[in-house]
Write an enzyme that holds these catalytic residues in place. Structure first.
Site, PDB file in Angstrom:
ATOM      1  N   HIS A 168       0.864  -1.187   0.000  1.00 30.38           N
ATOM      2  CA  HIS A 168       0.000   0.000   0.000  1.00 30.38           C
ATOM      3  C   HIS A 168       0.894   1.228   0.000  1.00 30.38           C
ATOM      4  O   HIS A 168       1.691   1.445   0.901  1.00 30.38           O
ATOM      5  CB  HIS A 168      -0.914   0.010   1.231  1.00 30.38           C
ATOM      6  CG  HIS A 168      -1.845   1.189   1.249  1.00 30.38           C
ATOM      7  ND1 HIS A 168      -3.095   1.155   0.679  1.00 30.38           N
ATOM      8  CD2 HIS A 168      -1.692   2.439   1.761  1.00 30.38           C
ATOM      9  CE1 HIS A 168      -3.683   2.327   0.838  1.00 30.38           C
ATOM     10  NE2 HIS A 168      -2.856   3.127   1.489  1.00 30.38           N
ATOM     11  N   CYS A 169       0.736   2.048  -1.039  1.00 30.72           N
ATOM     12  CA  CYS A 169       1.600   3.212  -1.214  1.00 30.72           C
ATOM     13  C   CYS A 169       0.817   4.478  -0.866  1.00 30.72           C
ATOM     14  O   CYS A 169      -0.113   4.848  -1.599  1.00 30.72           O
ATOM     15  CB  CYS A 169       2.114   3.291  -2.650  1.00 30.72           C
ATOM     16  SG  CYS A 169       3.246   4.673  -2.933  1.00 30.72           S
ATOM     17  N   PRO A 170       1.145   5.159   0.234  1.00 22.98           N
ATOM     18  CA  PRO A 170       0.424   6.400   0.554  1.00 22.98           C
ATOM     19  C   PRO A 170       0.756   7.541  -0.397  1.00 22.98           C
ATOM     20  O   PRO A 170      -0.034   8.493  -0.518  1.00 22.98           O
ATOM     21  CB  PRO A 170       0.893   6.716   1.987  1.00 22.98           C
ATOM     22  CG  PRO A 170       2.223   6.058   2.111  1.00 22.98           C
ATOM     23  CD  PRO A 170       2.158   4.819   1.257  1.00 22.98           C
ATOM     24  N   GLY A 173      -1.798   7.142  -2.919  1.00 23.76           N
ATOM     25  CA  GLY A 173      -3.137   7.086  -2.341  1.00 23.76           C
ATOM     26  C   GLY A 173      -3.921   5.857  -2.706  1.00 23.76           C
ATOM     27  O   GLY A 173      -5.155   5.920  -2.790  1.00 23.76           O
TER      28      GLY A 173
END
Length: 393
Positions: A168-170, A173
């Site tokens: 999961h890449c912030p 997003g």
């Protein structure tokens, strides 16, 4: 009387989907709820490129070549397109099991494991699956109520099982999975090239200005007019942003290039799925770097199995569409009256339209006139009529 019509409101399935995602444009755009760092990514890219195009590119296009801003624009547009494609797409979310499917899976698990004595821990819910003569374990997800496919994992931030889950890449997003990994890789690759490009030509810009008036005199220029303001403040700001971005973005690009060459995910690399103590070989690798890169970056893109824009119909409360004209004596039955009471009220209204018996004239016997041929004295016998005699004959 009023006509009651039940209207139906069209509800899309994305409005009822579980998980922690946000949807826009009627379900066409799918992102995670935590989008603050994604907006920071947009600000850094747009701000740095805007400063570069507004100041340095104008000077370099005249002094060196007009192809410099053109190539920078191509890199910028490609990086923005891949970023938005990664952020707004479905990463490969697997739908959760329906209640009937979940009950069937529970029955299947109980039939396989049997009854567990009270106080003992039940065995793990795992299925063995063979891929390229290699046993792969399919784990059961207690949230989605399904056996996850190979290489799938449950994202704790989005609360969904994602097929070929990478991470999961912030910064984008969204989760990075099977359906958007290639766009994520192309984004960080193009962003690395764009960062190196801007950083290099910022240094060239400072060098060209230093050759004319000297490096110290260039730094001592009074800000306020172009190009002194861009050199003393904006160019230094761009150089600092690009310098600190290079270490993270270029390093991340090199790491994912290594994973693509091995046909491996970040999740598998962190867990040590294929490099642990057992030294189990990766069943998904073709043993060739070119084939692995072609499969990950050029293979067919699977369609989304998440029916986001499917239609659900829910009935609203009844609404009054119109009314019919009523007479002055008619009354509408209230909502509390039953059908029997309403019918009784209608009969009463019909009876009220009939006049009472006292209003109808009654004819007495004395007022009626009897024909003369039928009048007789009390002792006289009735005479048969001619019609009666003819009937007898």
């Amino acid at each position: 009387m009023s006509v009651m019509v039940a209207r139906k409101k069209v509800v899309r399935k994305w409005e009822k989907l579980p998980g922690r995602n946000t949807f826009c444009c009627d379900g066409r755009i799918m992102m995670a709820r935590q989008k603050g760092i994604f907006y920071l990514t947009l600000f850094l890219i747009l701000g740095t490129c805007a400063l570069f195009f507004a100041f340095e590119c104008r000077y370099l296009a005249v002094q060196l070549s007009p192809a410099i801003p053109v190539f920078a624009a191509v890199l910028f547009l490609f990086a923005m397109a891949t970023l938005l494609r990664t952020s707004f797409s479905d990463p490969g979310v697997i739908p959760r099991a329906l209640p009937d499917e979940a009950a069937f899976i529970e029955m299947e698990i109980e039939a396989t494991n049997g009854t567990v004595p009270q106080g003992q821990r039940p065995p793990p819910r795992i299925k063995n699956f063979q891929i390229n003569n290699q046993i792969v374990k399919l784990k059961y997800c207690y949230t989605c109520k399904i056996f996850r496919p190979p290489r799938a994992s449950h994202c704790s931030i989005c609360d969904n099982c994602v097929e070929r889950f990478d991470h999961h890449c912030p910064w984008v997003g969204n989760c990075v999975g099977k359906r958007n990994y290639r766009y994520f890789y192309l984004f960080i690759l193009s962003l690395s090239l764009l960062t190196i490009y801007i950083f290099t030509f910022n240094i060239v810009y400072v060098a060209l200005k230093s050759l004319k008036i000297g490096f110290l005199n260039t730094l001592k220029e009074t800000p306020g007019t172009y190009p002194s303001m861009s050199l003393t403040v904006l160019t230094v700001l761009e150089v600092l942003i690009c310098f600190f971005t290079l270490w993270s973005v270029v390093g991340l690009t090199g790491f994912h290039t290594f994973l693509v060459a091995l046909n491996q995910t970040t999740n598998e690399d962190i867990k040590g799925s294929w490099t642990g103590k057992n030294r189990v070989q990766n069943p998904y690798s073709h043993g060739n770097i070119v084939k692995n890169c072609c499969e990950v970056l050029c293979g067919p893109l699977p369609p989304s199995v998440l029916d986001r824009r499917g239609i659900l119909q829910q009935e609203e409360s009844p609404a009054q569409e119109g009314s019919c004209p009523r007479g002055p004596g008619t009354q509408e039955p209230s909502a509390t009256q039953g059908p029997g009471q309403a019918q009784e009220g209608g009969m009463k209204q019909q009876d009220s339209s009939i006049p009472p018996p006292s209003a109808v004239p009654v004819l007495s016997v004395s007022d009626t006139k009897i024909p003369e041929e039928k009048q007789r004295t009390p002792g006289e016998l009735p005479m048969p009529s001619l019609d009666a005699g003819r009937a007898e004959h």
